[in-house]
Design an enzyme around this catalytic site. Structure first.
Site, PDB file in Angstrom:
ATOM      1  N   HIS A 275      18.117  60.891  28.016  1.00 15.41           N
ATOM      2  CA  HIS A 275      18.859  61.166  29.062  1.00 15.41           C
ATOM      3  C   HIS A 275      18.592  60.453  30.510  1.00 15.41           C
ATOM      4  O   HIS A 275      17.551  60.702  31.018  1.00 15.41           O
ATOM      5  CB  HIS A 275      19.188  62.656  29.328  1.00 15.41           C
ATOM      6  CG  HIS A 275      19.909  63.081  30.610  1.00 15.41           C
ATOM      7  ND1 HIS A 275      21.195  62.568  30.696  1.00 15.41           N
ATOM      8  CD2 HIS A 275      19.425  63.715  31.511  1.00 15.41           C
ATOM      9  CE1 HIS A 275      21.611  63.097  31.898  1.00 15.41           C
ATOM     10  NE2 HIS A 275      20.482  63.903  32.495  1.00 15.41           N
TER      11      HIS A 275
ATOM     12  N   HIS B 174      20.366  58.915  34.507  1.00 12.17           N
ATOM     13  CA  HIS B 174      21.181  58.738  35.571  1.00 12.17           C
ATOM     14  C   HIS B 174      21.655  57.467  35.936  1.00 12.17           C
ATOM     15  O   HIS B 174      21.489  57.134  36.957  1.00 12.17           O
ATOM     16  CB  HIS B 174      20.633  59.520  36.674  1.00 12.17           C
ATOM     17  CG  HIS B 174      20.815  61.257  36.607  1.00 12.17           C
ATOM     18  ND1 HIS B 174      20.447  61.962  37.382  1.00 12.17           N
ATOM     19  CD2 HIS B 174      20.830  61.804  35.383  1.00 12.17           C
ATOM     20  CE1 HIS B 174      20.107  63.195  37.103  1.00 12.17           C
ATOM     21  NE2 HIS B 174      20.449  63.163  35.521  1.00 12.17           N
TER      22      HIS B 174
ATOM     23  N   TYR C  72      27.542  45.239  19.690  1.00 16.45           N
ATOM     24  CA  TYR C  72      26.212  46.267  19.851  1.00 16.45           C
ATOM     25  C   TYR C  72      26.456  47.706  20.117  1.00 16.45           C
ATOM     26  O   TYR C  72      25.542  48.327  19.587  1.00 16.45           O
ATOM     27  CB  TYR C  72      25.241  45.447  20.682  1.00 16.45           C
ATOM     28  CG  TYR C  72      25.302  43.950  20.111  1.00 16.45           C
ATOM     29  CD1 TYR C  72      24.677  43.554  18.872  1.00 16.45           C
ATOM     30  CD2 TYR C  72      25.598  43.137  21.029  1.00 16.45           C
ATOM     31  CE1 TYR C  72      24.627  42.191  18.378  1.00 16.45           C
ATOM     32  CE2 TYR C  72      25.984  41.559  20.488  1.00 16.45           C
ATOM     33  CZ  TYR C  72      25.362  41.410  19.143  1.00 16.45           C
ATOM     34  OH  TYR C  72      25.433  39.890  18.722  1.00 16.45           O
TER      35      TYR C  72
HETATM   36 ZN    ZN Z   1      20.401  64.618  34.450  1.00 19.30          ZN
END
Ligand code: ZN
Length: 214
Positions: free
Chosen positions: A94, A96, A121
């Protein structure tokens, strides 16, 4: 080197690589990987991905109880939801990452299929990316939203927050995450320029050729 020690090293190597290339800033982003005994290694809370020490990585049992290391990221429920709903998930990343977050904010982004068909891709490595709503930071409802997809998607984009990708191992998952972010970047820099997208027939050919769950 044991499986456990190797995974700790790999998490730190990939985290630093992604941080150094500006794919996530400050202390944002988190990475987890599942060991063969079902326990999970996850990056600790409040630490920049560029400066992790393998010994500080949090080791959680299958119920997210801390076994050793520093306290885990507050976004652990997001990771747990993928392990619970997608058999064969070996890692979750994960970030940002700027371009993906930007795409999550645009009114004409398709919530069921965030990335336009620009290259083969993303289709091969990420599949269809679902846009999830905005949640307060650390809200466990983020995990519930992932569970609500019943394991059908390997990648989601949290609105005004960032993407989450699950994959079979930590390297494949990191590469899939990078593909997602690069495609979001391509979508933004070609926006309004009428780029030649892959045609539905091109997409279908890629899906068939590489046996993609689409
Ligand atoms: Zn986050």
């Amino acid at each position: 080197m044991s499986e456990h020690a190797k995974l700790r090293e790999d998490i730190c190597t990939l985290a630093k690589s992604m941080f150094d290339r500006g794919l996530t800033a400050g202390s944002s982003g988190n990475i987890s990987a599942r060991l063969s005994d079902g326990s999970v290694l996850v990056t600790p809370t409040g630490r920049a991905l560029g400066f992790l020490d393998p010994a500080q990585i949090s080791h959680l049992d299958a119920n997210q109880k801390l076994l050793s290391g520093d306290p885990p990221t507050k976004e652990t429920p997001l990771h747990a939801a993928f392990y619970e709903t997608r058999a064969g998930t070996g890692a979750v990343v994960h970030l940002h990452s700027t371009h993906s977050v930007a795409l999550s904010m645009l009114p004409d982004t398709d919530p069921d299929h965030v990335l336009p068909p620009l290259t083969p891709y993303t289709i091969m490595r990420v599949g269809k990316v679902k846009l999830l709503p905005f949640f307060l930071p650390g809200d466990p409802a983020m995990g519930d939203a992932v569970r609500g997809l019943a394991g059908k998607r390997s990648a989601v984009l949290l609105a005004n927050h960032g993407p989450v990708v699950a994959g079979k191992d930590i390297w494949a998952t990191a590469f899939a995450m990078e593909e997602l972010e690069e495609t979001a970047k391509l979508a933004l820099i070609t926006r309004g320029l009428s780029p030649r997208m892959l045609s539905p027939a091109d997409v279908e050919a890629v899906v068939r050729q590489f046996d993609i769950d689409w």
